[in-house]
Design a protein around this motif. Structure first.
Motif, mmCIF file in Angstrom:
data_model
loop_
_atom_site.group_PDB
_atom_site.id
_atom_site.type_symbol
_atom_site.label_atom_id
_atom_site.label_comp_id
_atom_site.label_asym_id
_atom_site.label_seq_id
_atom_site.Cartn_x
_atom_site.Cartn_y
_atom_site.Cartn_z
ATOM 1 N N PHE A 90 1.034 -1.100 0.190
ATOM 2 C CA PHE A 90 0.103 -0.079 0.001
ATOM 3 C C PHE A 90 0.624 1.273 -0.214
ATOM 4 O O PHE A 90 0.446 2.214 -0.647
ATOM 5 N N LEU A 91 2.038 1.147 0.693
ATOM 6 C CA LEU A 91 2.576 2.361 0.860
ATOM 7 C C LEU A 91 3.851 2.633 -0.262
ATOM 8 O O LEU A 91 4.245 3.588 -0.468
ATOM 9 N N THR A 92 3.956 1.633 -1.069
ATOM 10 C CA THR A 92 5.178 1.464 -2.041
ATOM 11 C C THR A 92 4.339 1.505 -3.354
ATOM 12 O O THR A 92 5.177 1.836 -4.443
ATOM 13 N N ALA A 93 3.237 0.878 -3.506
ATOM 14 C CA ALA A 93 2.702 0.796 -4.901
ATOM 15 C C ALA A 93 3.395 -0.506 -5.460
ATOM 16 O O ALA A 93 3.199 -0.408 -6.834
ATOM 17 N N VAL A 94 4.003 -1.278 -5.013
ATOM 18 C CA VAL A 94 4.748 -2.278 -5.502
ATOM 19 C C VAL A 94 4.569 -3.727 -4.713
ATOM 20 O O VAL A 94 4.271 -3.610 -3.439
#
Length: 386
Positions: A90-94
């Motif tokens: 969620f926090l890195t989008a990977v």
């Protein structure tokens, strides 16, 4: 077993839709049931993550709730279906393939020990690693999404969580709204963030209490059902109070839950022949365990699992899981290979496997996640436009 759908159906694809709406060019494909162009027109994009709220739970218990009323779709979590891996996505989008946060307990070769990665402490407990002036960028080096979007970013999170090295790394570049324990204070801080100014904003709000109650009382407990009712009531109140604020609200979760019991618990101490094949304690989670095996004991390790524990777990060579895209697509992070051991045990049905190290509290929980059952892997996507 239900695999993550990283092509077009996981929380990573949801994050690609959000970051695309916020001006970024994501690595993973956006989720095609969300129109990123339309989403980008909203003054506020609010992502709410209710830790542990699985799709199957919502189907069984959500009738008449605001969450069911606005249910848009279902997504898969990442593999493993555990908080550390999913929240980092969620926090890195990977996916974990890139960020290499692989479970609650992560072996950190850089420090020569197994960590509890979110509080960033040794598994046995003690002072946080960063109290020793460790360069945390060598551990958490994946860029957070807030650096790459063209909106002001805000985070609504629990006050007690914010001081860990993990949170300071992945939440930097954002304005913080910190709440105490109550759901009312959580909702209050969301409203403050929404009304902070008239600029376009992305707001990430995280609520962990559903997860906590599910662990300790079980996902099917009255305690969890009562908490769900309270969530429903408070989010209904939130909608009434922001009906005139241009906001797209997306509500989802990092994983679901499966309940277990003592008869489904495998203790490593009861299998000394297996324990002696390992060079390190188990890492990962009770539903998804990484095993570091002595090179001279690999045949014995494999044989023991297949002959004695095959009823409870599926055995994989860990590198095969990377090749089969369990952790994600595209080029893997080199640290990933260090953090998943030589073999992985993915638990069947509602079995768990536990070991303990010296100094570690030997506690038993009822609710678990990290595995690949539909209860753990599927999460809801709720979309509300005000």
């Amino acid at each position: 077993m239900f695999l993550p759908n990283y092509k077009n159906g996981s929380i990573v694809n949801l994050m690609s839709s959000i970051t695309s709406a916020c001006g970024d060019k994501p690595m993973y494909e956006p989720f095609d049931s969300i129109d990123s162009t339309e989403l980008s027109k909203s003054k506020n994009i609010l992502l709410v993550v209710i830790d542990g709220l699985g799709y199957e739970y919502l189907m069984a218990n959500g009738e008449g709730s605001i969450f069911s009323e606005y249910l848009h779709d279902k997504l898969t979590a990442v593999y493993p279906s555990t908080t550390a891996a999913s929240i980092t996505s969620f926090l890195t989008a990977v996916a974990p393939q890139q960020h290499a946060i692989t479970g609650w307990f992560v072996y950190l070769k850089e420090l020569g020990t197994i960590s509890a990665i979110l509080p960033f402490i040794p598994r046995y407990g003690e002072n946080p690693f960063n109290s020793n002036e460790i360069n945390t960028a060598m551990i958490f080096y994946q860029s957070n999404l807030f650096n790459n979007i063209n909106r002001k970013s805000y985070i609504v999170t629990k006050k007690e969580l914010i001081n860990s090295a993990y949170n300071r790394t992945y939440n930097k570049e954002s304005k913080m709204y910190l709440y105490k324990n109550s759901i009312k204070d959580f909702i209050k801080k969301i409203k403050k963030a929404l009304k902070h100014n008239n600029e376009k904003k992305f707001i990430y709000a995280y609520w962990p209490e559903f997860d906590y109650l599910s662990h300790h009382f079980g996902a099917n407990s009255n305690e969890v059902k009562e908490h769900f009712k309270e969530l429903d009531e408070q989010f209904s109140n939130l909608l009434k109070s922001i009906h005139n604020i241009d906001t797209s609200i997306l509500i989802t979760a990092d994983h679901g839950f499966i309940d277990t019991n003592e008869s489904k618990t495998i203790y490593l101490k009861d299998h000394p022949e297996l324990a002696e094949t390992l060079t390190l304690p188990l890492s990962g989670d009770a539903r998804n365990a990484y095993c570091y095996v002595r090179p001279s004991k690999t045949e014995k390790f494999e044989s023991y699992i297949l002959n004695n524990l095959n009823y409870a777990c599926q055995l994989y060579k860990s590198e095969d899981l990377i090749k089969k895209n369990f952790f994600g697509l595209y080029e893997p992070n080199k640290k990933l290979f260090d953090r998943i051991g030589d073999y992985t045990l993915i638990m069947k049905e509602n079995y768990i496997i536990k070991d303990f190290v010296l100094g570690e509290e030997e506690k038993s929980l009822i609710g678990h996640h990290g595995g690949m059952s539909k209860e753990e892997m599927f999460v809801p996507l709720i979309i509300i436009k005000t």
